[in-house]
Design a protein around this motif. Structure first.
Motif, mmCIF file in Angstrom:
data_model
loop_
_atom_site.group_PDB
_atom_site.id
_atom_site.type_symbol
_atom_site.label_atom_id
_atom_site.label_comp_id
_atom_site.label_asym_id
_atom_site.label_seq_id
_atom_site.Cartn_x
_atom_site.Cartn_y
_atom_site.Cartn_z
ATOM 1 N N GLY A 1 -28.813 -32.742 -15.279
ATOM 2 C CA GLY A 1 -28.838 -34.194 -15.421
ATOM 3 C C GLY A 1 -30.151 -34.714 -15.958
ATOM 4 N N GLY A 2 -30.952 -33.837 -16.543
ATOM 5 C CA GLY A 2 -32.271 -34.218 -17.036
ATOM 6 C C GLY A 2 -32.266 -35.330 -18.060
ATOM 7 N N HIS A 3 -31.355 -35.246 -19.025
ATOM 8 C CA HIS A 3 -31.329 -36.277 -20.070
ATOM 9 C C HIS A 3 -30.920 -37.628 -19.486
ATOM 10 C CE1 HIS A 3 -30.938 -37.881 -24.163
ATOM 11 N NE2 HIS A 3 -29.885 -38.527 -23.696
ATOM 12 N N GLU A 4 -29.914 -37.635 -18.616
ATOM 13 C CA GLU A 4 -29.469 -38.890 -17.998
ATOM 14 C C GLU A 4 -30.580 -39.517 -17.171
ATOM 15 O OE1 GLU A 4 -26.259 -40.588 -14.701
ATOM 16 O OE2 GLU A 4 -25.962 -38.582 -15.559
ATOM 17 N N ILE A 5 -31.276 -38.697 -16.396
ATOM 18 C CA ILE A 5 -32.362 -39.206 -15.559
ATOM 19 C C ILE A 5 -33.481 -39.772 -16.420
ATOM 20 C CG2 ILE A 5 -34.234 -38.458 -14.021
ATOM 21 C CD1 ILE A 5 -32.158 -36.601 -12.683
ATOM 22 N N ALA A 6 -33.843 -39.058 -17.480
ATOM 23 C CA ALA A 6 -34.898 -39.535 -18.374
ATOM 24 C C ALA A 6 -34.487 -40.837 -19.055
ATOM 25 C CB ALA A 6 -35.213 -38.470 -19.421
ATOM 26 N N PHE A 7 -33.237 -40.908 -19.472
ATOM 27 C CA PHE A 7 -32.735 -42.112 -20.148
ATOM 28 C C PHE A 7 -32.774 -43.316 -19.215
ATOM 29 C CE2 PHE A 7 -29.278 -45.000 -21.385
ATOM 30 C CZ PHE A 7 -29.617 -45.251 -22.705
ATOM 31 N N ARG A 8 -32.316 -43.136 -17.991
ATOM 32 C CA ARG A 8 -32.315 -44.246 -17.038
ATOM 33 C C ARG A 8 -33.728 -44.652 -16.644
ATOM 34 N NH1 ARG A 8 -27.933 -43.153 -12.377
ATOM 35 N NH2 ARG A 8 -29.164 -44.872 -11.484
ATOM 36 N N LEU A 9 -34.624 -43.684 -16.523
ATOM 37 C CA LEU A 9 -36.023 -43.992 -16.236
ATOM 38 C C LEU A 9 -36.625 -44.814 -17.371
ATOM 39 C CD1 LEU A 9 -37.377 -40.623 -14.789
ATOM 40 C CD2 LEU A 9 -37.416 -42.838 -13.618
ATOM 41 N N SER A 10 -36.296 -44.426 -18.584
ATOM 42 C CA SER A 10 -36.795 -45.137 -19.758
ATOM 43 C C SER A 10 -36.359 -46.592 -19.731
ATOM 44 C CB SER A 10 -36.277 -44.450 -21.028
ATOM 45 O OG SER A 10 -36.636 -45.177 -22.185
ATOM 46 N N GLU A 11 -35.095 -46.812 -19.407
ATOM 47 C CA GLU A 11 -34.572 -48.184 -19.365
ATOM 48 C C GLU A 11 -35.178 -48.990 -18.219
ATOM 49 O OE1 GLU A 11 -30.254 -48.004 -19.326
ATOM 50 O OE2 GLU A 11 -30.283 -48.485 -21.467
ATOM 51 N N GLU A 12 -35.262 -48.376 -17.051
ATOM 52 C CA GLU A 12 -35.730 -49.106 -15.868
ATOM 53 C C GLU A 12 -37.238 -49.331 -15.869
ATOM 54 O OE1 GLU A 12 -34.057 -47.581 -12.211
ATOM 55 O OE2 GLU A 12 -32.145 -47.120 -13.197
ATOM 56 N N LEU A 13 -37.982 -48.409 -16.476
ATOM 57 C CA LEU A 13 -39.440 -48.559 -16.535
ATOM 58 C C LEU A 13 -39.879 -49.293 -17.798
ATOM 59 C CD1 LEU A 13 -40.568 -45.001 -15.350
ATOM 60 C CD2 LEU A 13 -40.745 -47.143 -14.055
ATOM 61 N N GLY A 14 -38.976 -49.354 -18.772
ATOM 62 C CA GLY A 14 -39.314 -50.020 -20.020
ATOM 63 C C GLY A 14 -40.288 -49.240 -20.876
ATOM 64 N N VAL A 15 -40.190 -47.904 -20.828
ATOM 65 C CA VAL A 15 -41.067 -47.058 -21.651
ATOM 66 C C VAL A 15 -40.197 -46.138 -22.509
ATOM 67 C CG1 VAL A 15 -42.911 -47.138 -19.946
ATOM 68 C CG2 VAL A 15 -41.276 -45.263 -19.878
ATOM 69 N N PRO A 16 -40.668 -45.740 -23.680
ATOM 70 C CA PRO A 16 -39.865 -44.887 -24.563
ATOM 71 C C PRO A 16 -39.671 -43.474 -24.025
ATOM 72 C CG PRO A 16 -42.064 -45.151 -25.450
ATOM 73 C CD PRO A 16 -41.955 -46.105 -24.291
ATOM 74 N N MET A 17 -38.520 -42.906 -24.339
ATOM 75 C CA MET A 17 -38.202 -41.532 -23.963
ATOM 76 C C MET A 17 -38.081 -40.701 -25.232
ATOM 77 S SD MET A 17 -34.675 -40.009 -22.344
ATOM 78 C CE MET A 17 -33.865 -39.959 -23.934
ATOM 79 N N TYR A 18 -38.617 -39.490 -25.189
ATOM 80 C CA TYR A 18 -38.534 -38.593 -26.337
ATOM 81 C C TYR A 18 -37.877 -37.278 -25.917
ATOM 82 C CZ TYR A 18 -41.840 -41.939 -28.261
ATOM 83 O OH TYR A 18 -42.429 -43.102 -28.685
ATOM 84 N N ASP A 19 -36.746 -36.989 -26.535
ATOM 85 C CA ASP A 19 -36.010 -35.761 -26.265
ATOM 86 C C ASP A 19 -35.704 -35.135 -27.621
ATOM 87 O OD1 ASP A 19 -34.375 -33.714 -25.415
ATOM 88 O OD2 ASP A 19 -33.126 -34.943 -24.124
ATOM 89 N N ARG A 20 -34.526 -35.384 -28.125
ATOM 90 C CA ARG A 20 -34.183 -34.859 -29.442
ATOM 91 C C ARG A 20 -34.988 -35.532 -30.554
ATOM 92 N NH1 ARG A 20 -31.276 -35.118 -33.876
ATOM 93 N NH2 ARG A 20 -30.239 -33.217 -34.626
ATOM 94 N N ASP A 21 -35.566 -36.702 -30.245
ATOM 95 C CA ASP A 21 -36.404 -37.407 -31.218
ATOM 96 C C ASP A 21 -37.528 -36.494 -31.724
ATOM 97 O OD1 ASP A 21 -35.739 -40.560 -30.168
ATOM 98 O OD2 ASP A 21 -35.660 -38.966 -28.691
ATOM 99 N N LEU A 22 -37.998 -35.601 -30.829
ATOM 100 C CA LEU A 22 -39.080 -34.699 -31.209
ATOM 101 C C LEU A 22 -38.633 -33.708 -32.271
ATOM 102 C CD1 LEU A 22 -40.559 -34.076 -27.645
ATOM 103 C CD2 LEU A 22 -41.538 -35.486 -29.467
#
Length: 205
Positions: A15-36
């Protein structure tokens, strides 16, 4: 101005991607996964498909593709070149502001940054199998095979480019058992740690 970074390591299907995505939305900071992958492909002048083929994986040197620089360059295996390029991108993004990185040895790349929260996510094999079956609409046998393959690739990649053991307590500040905590409580805990840097001192390994 000091800002916090979250580096997330994860087992496949945890569930790493889902957790990172939700953290990004709730904290208001960008997430980088496949973007890299996309950024590395642009830097290297290669297709995303080519870079994705070696992303978070290590190939035998004789089977690796090579990148050439100039007329008489040194030859760099594509997986090594990708790691070097992604590492520079990670460092650059971390310097610019708060963000979340998923995989790509970001925790190791930013090991000197005292405000980098380095976590690892894992879960029971059964739970991961069910998640992968549902996400990709595949059979249990296919899901189990995919999990074993991806975990092996990530472990080999991480341990090739760092001096640490993938998913080991000595390599990360905190390990989260998603099967025990659940995704929502894990996110809430990470948000608390993110807001209070003193709670998690820098790890000097």
């Amino acid at each position: 101005m000091e800002h916090r970074i979250i580096a997330i390591g994860r087992q496949f299907g945890s569930g790493g991607h889902e957790i990172a995505f939700r953290l990004s939305e709730e904290l208001g900071v960008p997430m980088y996964d496949r973007d890299l992958v996309e950024m590395a492909a642009e830097k290297l002048g290669l297709s995303e498909i080519t870079i994705e083929a070696v992303d978070e994986s290590v190939f035998n040197t004789f089977l690796s593709s090579y990148r050439y620089n100039g007329l008489a360059p040194r030859r760099i295996p594509l997986n090594d070149s990708t790691f070097e390029t992604q590492s520079k991108i990670i460092e650059s993004l971390a310097d610019k502001g708060p963000c979340i990185f998923v995989g790509r040895c970001a925790d190791y790349v930013l090991r000197e940054n005292p405000l980098c929260l380095n976590i690892f996510l894992y879960a029971a094999f059964k739970d991961r199998t069910e998640r992968i079956m549902k996400r990709y609409n595949i059979s249990k046998k296919e899901a189990e095979a995919s999990i074993k393959k991806m975990d092996h690739r990530r472990k080999q990649y991480y341990e090739t480019y760092t001096d640490r053991r993938w998913g080991h307590i000595e390599s990360h500040q905190i390990l989260f058992n998603i099967s025990q905590l659940g995704i929502t409580r894990t996110i809430d805990t990470i948000k608390h740690l993110y807001a209070d840097p003193i709670s998690v001192p820098s790890t000097d390994i």
